[in-house]
Design a protein around this motif. Structure first.
Motif, PDB file in Angstrom:
ATOM      1  N   ASP A 174     -34.523  25.774 -34.269  1.00 47.05           N
ATOM      2  CA  ASP A 174     -35.508  24.687 -34.211  1.00 47.05           C
ATOM      3  C   ASP A 174     -36.866  25.231 -33.766  1.00 47.05           C
ATOM      4  O   ASP A 174     -37.860  24.501 -33.744  1.00 47.05           O
ATOM      5  N   SER A 175     -36.924  26.542 -33.471  1.00 46.22           N
ATOM      6  CA  SER A 175     -38.213  27.213 -33.252  1.00 46.22           C
ATOM      7  C   SER A 175     -39.087  27.069 -34.491  1.00 46.22           C
ATOM      8  O   SER A 175     -40.287  27.319 -34.427  1.00 46.22           O
TER       9      SER A 175
ATOM     10  N   THR B  97     -33.789  34.820 -36.285  1.00 47.03           N
ATOM     11  CA  THR B  97     -34.054  33.530 -36.920  1.00 47.03           C
ATOM     12  C   THR B  97     -34.548  33.763 -38.344  1.00 47.03           C
ATOM     13  O   THR B  97     -35.095  34.830 -38.666  1.00 47.03           O
TER      14      THR B  97
ATOM     15  N   VAL C 101     -25.585  31.544 -26.762  1.00 44.15           N
ATOM     16  CA  VAL C 101     -26.915  32.148 -26.618  1.00 44.15           C
ATOM     17  C   VAL C 101     -27.342  31.960 -25.164  1.00 44.15           C
ATOM     18  O   VAL C 101     -27.186  30.870 -24.602  1.00 44.15           O
TER      19      VAL C 101
ATOM     20  N   GLU D 154     -30.586  32.371 -22.727  1.00 42.86           N
ATOM     21  CA  GLU D 154     -32.039  32.583 -22.831  1.00 42.86           C
ATOM     22  C   GLU D 154     -32.714  32.694 -21.472  1.00 42.86           C
ATOM     23  O   GLU D 154     -32.497  31.876 -20.576  1.00 42.86           O
TER      24      GLU D 154
ATOM     25  N   TYR E 264     -36.159  31.107 -41.734  1.00 34.41           N
ATOM     26  CA  TYR E 264     -36.517  29.730 -42.080  1.00 34.41           C
ATOM     27  C   TYR E 264     -36.703  29.509 -43.573  1.00 34.41           C
ATOM     28  O   TYR E 264     -36.902  28.387 -44.012  1.00 34.41           O
TER      29      TYR E 264
ATOM     30  N   LYS F 131     -25.687  25.283 -33.681  1.00 34.64           N
ATOM     31  CA  LYS F 131     -25.962  25.653 -32.282  1.00 34.64           C
ATOM     32  C   LYS F 131     -26.514  24.421 -31.582  1.00 34.64           C
ATOM     33  O   LYS F 131     -27.280  23.670 -32.179  1.00 34.64           O
TER      34      LYS F 131
ATOM     35  N   VAL G  55     -36.754  35.644 -32.360  1.00 31.53           N
ATOM     36  CA  VAL G  55     -37.443  34.914 -33.425  1.00 31.53           C
ATOM     37  C   VAL G  55     -38.021  35.966 -34.366  1.00 31.53           C
ATOM     38  O   VAL G  55     -38.741  36.867 -33.931  1.00 31.53           O
TER      39      VAL G  55
ATOM     40  N   VAL H 197     -30.724  38.234 -29.867  1.00 26.61           N
ATOM     41  CA  VAL H 197     -31.391  37.402 -30.866  1.00 26.61           C
ATOM     42  C   VAL H 197     -32.884  37.381 -30.565  1.00 26.61           C
ATOM     43  O   VAL H 197     -33.286  37.409 -29.398  1.00 26.61           O
TER      44      VAL H 197
HETATM   45  O1  KIV Z   1     -34.707  28.046 -32.046  1.00 22.34           O
HETATM   46  C1  KIV Z   1     -34.574  29.258 -31.846  1.00 22.34           C
HETATM   47  O2  KIV Z   1     -35.207  30.111 -32.486  1.00 22.34           O
HETATM   48  C2  KIV Z   1     -33.641  29.675 -30.803  1.00 22.34           C
HETATM   49  C3  KIV Z   1     -33.659  31.120 -30.425  1.00 22.34           C
HETATM   50  C4  KIV Z   1     -34.844  31.360 -29.582  1.00 22.34           C
HETATM   51  C5  KIV Z   1     -32.402  31.536 -29.785  1.00 22.34           C
HETATM   52  O3  KIV Z   1     -32.929  28.887 -30.282  1.00 22.34           O
END
Ligand code: KIV
Length: 274
Positions: free
Chosen positions: A58-59, A36, A190, A192, A38, A127, A225, A223
């Motif tokens: 969206d994390s 990820t 993905v 999870e 941002y 996604k 964060v 993947v």
């Molecule tokens: O929002 C996010 O960071 C995710 C990952 C955990 C795959 O969807």
């Protein structure tokens, strides 16, 4: 820690990766890396490090905004961050999460939202969480020329319905969802928080790449964060995360040293003054 690159692992080329590159990587058994990002600085560093895909997840609701789940982040906020990441990435393929509950508002709303993301951010794909229940939405996005990554297994946007962030153990449901996403045109999925055996079984069944997070070593890619991977998280970190640095402590130490030096009138010294 320095890691040796396997002799048969080609060095990343500097050209922008595309959806077909990921299909090729799956066929060649080459692992796909996704982290990820941002903001501009982090995205530029991860891109330069050779990460294949950046996810504006969206994390960011939790990691950047300090919420306790991913539900509050808005489309405008996702676009604000995606623009920064889109400006930074040169080689990495950039995927942006559709925030809750856009893809449940119907095909038209979802295509409009994803269209805004691609038009306004320079990012390449979206996604969305869901599989069989989202097949019509995925198909409409793909028809509109928007590459889609599906997200199955644990779906953080459904945390209240799922009763918390729990390991998902229903293999039939996992395969049904991922297969439906593939049939609808998703180019990757993905996966999870499922047992490693389920990650392996799903990866063997699909022709599109699986990108695991807490889904074992046999997925086509992984993947995480980025803040978790860098030891930069303030709160709870899931047990499937491995931290490759301790940047949280490094930042605290640097800030504390700076405060001490300012308070003792040691900074700025002659070298850092005009
Ligand atoms: O929002 C996010 O960071 C995710 C990952 C955990 C795959 O969807």
């Amino acid at each position: 820690m320095t890691r040796k690159t396997k002799p048969d692992t080609p060095a990343p080329s500097s050209r922008r990766l595309t959806v077909s590159a990921f299909a090729k990587m799956k066929r060649a058994g080459q692992k796909i890396t996704m982290l990820t990002a941002y903001d501009f600085t982090m995205a530029r560093l991860l891109d330069q490090a050779g990460v294949d895909m950046l996810l504006v997840g969206d994390s960011l609701a939790m990691v950047v905004q300090g919420h306790d789940n991913t539900l509050p982040v808005t489309l405008d906020e996702m676009i604000y961050h995606a623009e920064m990441v889109g400006r930074a990435a040169q080689r990495a393929f950039v995927v942006v999460d559709l925030p809750f509950p856009i893809n449940h508002q119907g095909v038209h709303q979802t295509v409009m939202a994803a269209g805004r993301i691609l038009k306004e951010t320079r990012c390449q794909a979206v996604k969305l969480e869901g599989g069989a229940d989202q097949a019509d939405v995925i198909a409409a996005l793909v028809t509109a020329g928007i590459p889609v990554v599906a997200h199955v297994g644990l779906r953080p946007q459904a945390v209240h319905a799922m009763g918390g962030y729990k390991i998902q153990r229903d293999l039939d449901q996992l395969i049904t969802d991922a297969q439906a996403a593939q049939d609808a045109g998703a180019f990757a999925v993905v996966v999870e928080c499922v047992p490693a055996e389920m990650g392996k079984a799903l990866t063997g069944k699909l022709s599109i790449p699986t990108i695991g997070i807490g889904a074992g070593p046999d997925c086509d890619g992984q993947v995480l964060v980025c803040n978790d991977m860098l030891g930069l998280s303030c709160d709870y970190v899931p047990s499937f995360v491995k931290a490759y640095a301790d940047l949280g402590s490094a930042i605290e130490t640097a800030a504390k040293t700076w405060c001490d030096e300012v308070r003792e009138s040691e900074f700025p010294d002659a070298d850092h003054s005009f």
